[in-house]
Design a protein around this motif. Structure first.
Motif, PDB file in Angstrom:
ATOM      1  N   MET A  52       0.864  -1.190   0.000  1.00 43.54           N
ATOM      2  CA  MET A  52       0.000   0.000   0.000  1.00 43.54           C
ATOM      3  C   MET A  52       0.902   1.241   0.000  1.00 43.54           C
ATOM      4  N   TYR A  53       0.472   2.247  -0.756  1.00 47.31           N
ATOM      5  CA  TYR A  53       1.291   3.463  -0.802  1.00 47.31           C
ATOM      6  C   TYR A  53       1.392   4.113   0.585  1.00 47.31           C
ATOM      7  N   GLY A  54       2.523   4.786   0.789  1.00 53.56           N
ATOM      8  CA  GLY A  54       2.772   5.446   2.066  1.00 53.56           C
ATOM      9  C   GLY A  54       1.680   6.429   2.453  1.00 53.56           C
TER      10      GLY A  54
ATOM     11  N   TYR B 245     -12.101   9.236   7.978  1.00 55.05           N
ATOM     12  CA  TYR B 245     -10.956  10.148   8.054  1.00 55.05           C
ATOM     13  C   TYR B 245     -10.322  10.339   6.679  1.00 55.05           C
ATOM     14  N   TRP B 246     -10.276   9.262   5.899  1.00 57.77           N
ATOM     15  CA  TRP B 246      -9.641   9.296   4.567  1.00 57.77           C
ATOM     16  C   TRP B 246     -10.276  10.377   3.691  1.00 57.77           C
ATOM     17  N   MET B 247     -11.579  10.574   3.824  1.00 58.12           N
ATOM     18  CA  MET B 247     -12.254  11.579   3.007  1.00 58.12           C
ATOM     19  C   MET B 247     -11.774  12.987   3.371  1.00 58.12           C
TER      20      MET B 247
ATOM     21  N   GLY C 115      -4.582  17.579  -0.791  1.00 56.46           N
ATOM     22  CA  GLY C 115      -4.589  18.176  -2.126  1.00 56.46           C
ATOM     23  C   GLY C 115      -5.288  17.374  -3.210  1.00 56.46           C
ATOM     24  N   TYR C 116      -6.119  16.403  -2.802  1.00 58.70           N
ATOM     25  CA  TYR C 116      -6.831  15.595  -3.797  1.00 58.70           C
ATOM     26  C   TYR C 116      -8.303  15.992  -3.919  1.00 58.70           C
ATOM     27  N   GLY C 117      -8.625  17.186  -3.413  1.00 55.80           N
ATOM     28  CA  GLY C 117     -10.019  17.648  -3.412  1.00 55.80           C
ATOM     29  C   GLY C 117     -10.617  17.708  -4.806  1.00 55.80           C
TER      30      GLY C 117
ATOM     31  N   SER D  80     -13.002   5.315 -12.183  1.00 56.90           N
ATOM     32  CA  SER D  80     -12.320   6.302 -13.032  1.00 56.90           C
ATOM     33  C   SER D  80     -11.509   7.260 -12.159  1.00 56.90           C
ATOM     34  N   MET D  81     -11.997   7.525 -10.926  1.00 53.57           N
ATOM     35  CA  MET D  81     -11.212   8.374 -10.029  1.00 53.57           C
ATOM     36  C   MET D  81      -9.889   7.686  -9.654  1.00 53.57           C
ATOM     37  N   HIS D  82      -9.954   6.396  -9.294  1.00 51.96           N
ATOM     38  CA  HIS D  82      -8.714   5.700  -8.950  1.00 51.96           C
ATOM     39  C   HIS D  82      -7.802   5.579 -10.181  1.00 51.96           C
ATOM     40  N   ALA D  83      -8.406   5.498 -11.370  1.00 53.06           N
ATOM     41  CA  ALA D  83      -7.565   5.461 -12.584  1.00 53.06           C
ATOM     42  C   ALA D  83      -6.775   6.765 -12.698  1.00 53.06           C
TER      43      ALA D  83
ATOM     44  N   ALA E 273       2.198   2.546  -9.294  1.00 48.04           N
ATOM     45  CA  ALA E 273       2.138   1.149  -8.819  1.00 48.04           C
ATOM     46  C   ALA E 273       0.839   0.852  -8.073  1.00 48.04           C
ATOM     47  N   LEU E 274      -0.115   1.770  -8.188  1.00 52.04           N
ATOM     48  CA  LEU E 274      -1.399   1.599  -7.484  1.00 52.04           C
ATOM     49  C   LEU E 274      -2.059   0.286  -7.881  1.00 52.04           C
ATOM     50  N   LYS E 275      -2.621  -0.398  -6.884  1.00 49.11           N
ATOM     51  CA  LYS E 275      -3.437  -1.586  -7.164  1.00 49.11           C
ATOM     52  C   LYS E 275      -4.843  -1.237  -6.696  1.00 49.11           C
ATOM     53  N   PRO E 276      -5.584  -0.514  -7.510  1.00 38.92           N
ATOM     54  CA  PRO E 276      -6.854   0.042  -7.030  1.00 38.92           C
ATOM     55  C   PRO E 276      -7.934  -1.029  -6.912  1.00 38.92           C
TER      56      PRO E 276
ATOM     57  N   HIS F 159     -20.773  -2.851  -4.987  1.00 35.76           N
ATOM     58  CA  HIS F 159     -19.944  -4.062  -4.972  1.00 35.76           C
ATOM     59  C   HIS F 159     -18.482  -3.635  -4.973  1.00 35.76           C
ATOM     60  N   TYR F 160     -17.687  -4.317  -4.147  1.00 41.38           N
ATOM     61  CA  TYR F 160     -16.284  -3.943  -3.950  1.00 41.38           C
ATOM     62  C   TYR F 160     -15.411  -5.169  -4.176  1.00 41.38           C
ATOM     63  N   HIS F 161     -14.531  -5.069  -5.156  1.00 40.48           N
ATOM     64  CA  HIS F 161     -13.623  -6.180  -5.452  1.00 40.48           C
ATOM     65  C   HIS F 161     -12.195  -5.701  -5.304  1.00 40.48           C
ATOM     66  N   SER F 162     -11.404  -6.459  -4.542  1.00 46.48           N
ATOM     67  CA  SER F 162      -9.997  -6.101  -4.364  1.00 46.48           C
ATOM     68  C   SER F 162      -9.172  -7.370  -4.343  1.00 46.48           C
ATOM     69  N   GLU F 163      -7.931  -7.261  -4.802  1.00 45.46           N
ATOM     70  CA  GLU F 163      -7.044  -8.421  -4.668  1.00 45.46           C
ATOM     71  C   GLU F 163      -6.576  -8.549  -3.219  1.00 45.46           C
ATOM     72  N   ARG F 164      -6.823  -7.493  -2.417  1.00 48.84           N
ATOM     73  CA  ARG F 164      -6.476  -7.542  -0.995  1.00 48.84           C
ATOM     74  C   ARG F 164      -7.661  -8.070  -0.184  1.00 48.84           C
ATOM     75  N   SER F 165      -7.375  -8.449   1.047  1.00 52.96           N
ATOM     76  CA  SER F 165      -8.454  -8.820   1.960  1.00 52.96           C
ATOM     77  C   SER F 165      -8.285  -8.027   3.239  1.00 52.96           C
TER      78      SER F 165
END
Ligand code: HEM
Length: 193
Positions: free
Chosen positions: A1-3, A72-74, A81-83, A102-105, A113-116, A132-138
């Motif tokens: 995960m990114y820093g 909190y992330w929001m 600066g991602y507003g 499309s936002m994560h793209a 190296a994002l794995k969105p 629905h939420y699909h991730s390679e992470r758990s």
């Protein structure tokens, strides 16, 4: 995960509990990094260990912490600066949830190296929808509850988010059933930074 993500976790804990508590969490997690660099990619294991240690030190279920982290992330992404990315999500909460991929793209342009995660919508009606939420992470699914609540706040909407289907042997992704409880003004534009 990114820093960026680990930094947000650190800042949330430091703001609410103080730096000494964060140091205790970090020590318990066996994480030596005192600072996380936003643009560096860290093993997911670090984030998992920090969440597990925070759960033990704060005596709070990990799911509860992840939900709080989602909210909190929001706020954090706005301050970082991602507003503009959030403001471009569209005029309604439904639009915003449809635009998450499309936002994560676009985030990938900054963080190559994002794995969105992947999101899609079903059963949409005026006052409800399923996300629905699909991730390679758990292990991060509870975060979605806080993320959607926080996103709703940007549209002056209160939502109920139920984790209706959990990824497992019979399903390769999670599903959240979202109900709009109230809105200040259904046609209002999203709050800006
Ligand atoms: C401007 C706002 C946002 C930015 C800049 C952003 C950026 C990021 C970044 C950098 C990661 C780490 C992924 C990696 O390192 O591979 C991430 C993960 C994630 N993001 Fe976003 N994100 C934003 C908004 C959202 C929103 C609104 C949602 C959902 C409602 C969301 C859902 C997630 C989830 C669930 C993860 C965890 C990774 C996973 O499940 O595999 N994000 N995001």
């Amino acid at each position: 995960m990114y820093g960026l993500v680990n930094r947000a976790l650190q800042q949330l804990v430091c703001a609410q509990q103080g730096e000494r508590v964060w140091d205790a969490i970090r020590a318990r997690a066996g994480v030596t990094d005192a600072v996380f660099v936003r643009m560096n990619s860290y093993p997911d294991e670090i984030t998992h260990r920090l969440v597990a240690a925070a759960s033990e030190v704060l005596d709070t279920p990990a799911a509860e912490l992840l939900k709080e982290f989602g909210r909190y992330w929001m706020r954090y992404t706005m301050v970082e600066g991602y507003g503009a990315l959030l403001s471009d999500l569209g005029p309604t909460l439904h639009d915003a949830l449809r635009a998450l991929d499309s936002m994560h793209a676009r985030v990938t342009l900054l963080y190559p190296a994002l794995k969105p995660p992947k999101f899609w919508i079903t059963d949409a009606a005026d006052d409800r929808l399923s996300l629905h939420y699909h991730s390679e992470r758990s292990g991060f699914a509870p975060m979605i509850v806080g993320l959607v609540e926080g996103l709703g706040e940007r549209y002056a909407i209160r939502v109920e988010v139920i984790h209706a289907a959990v990824k497992g042997a019979s399903c390769d992704h999670d599903r959240f059933d979202i109900r709009i409880l109230s809105r200040a003004d259904a046609t209002s534009a999203p709050a800006t930074a």
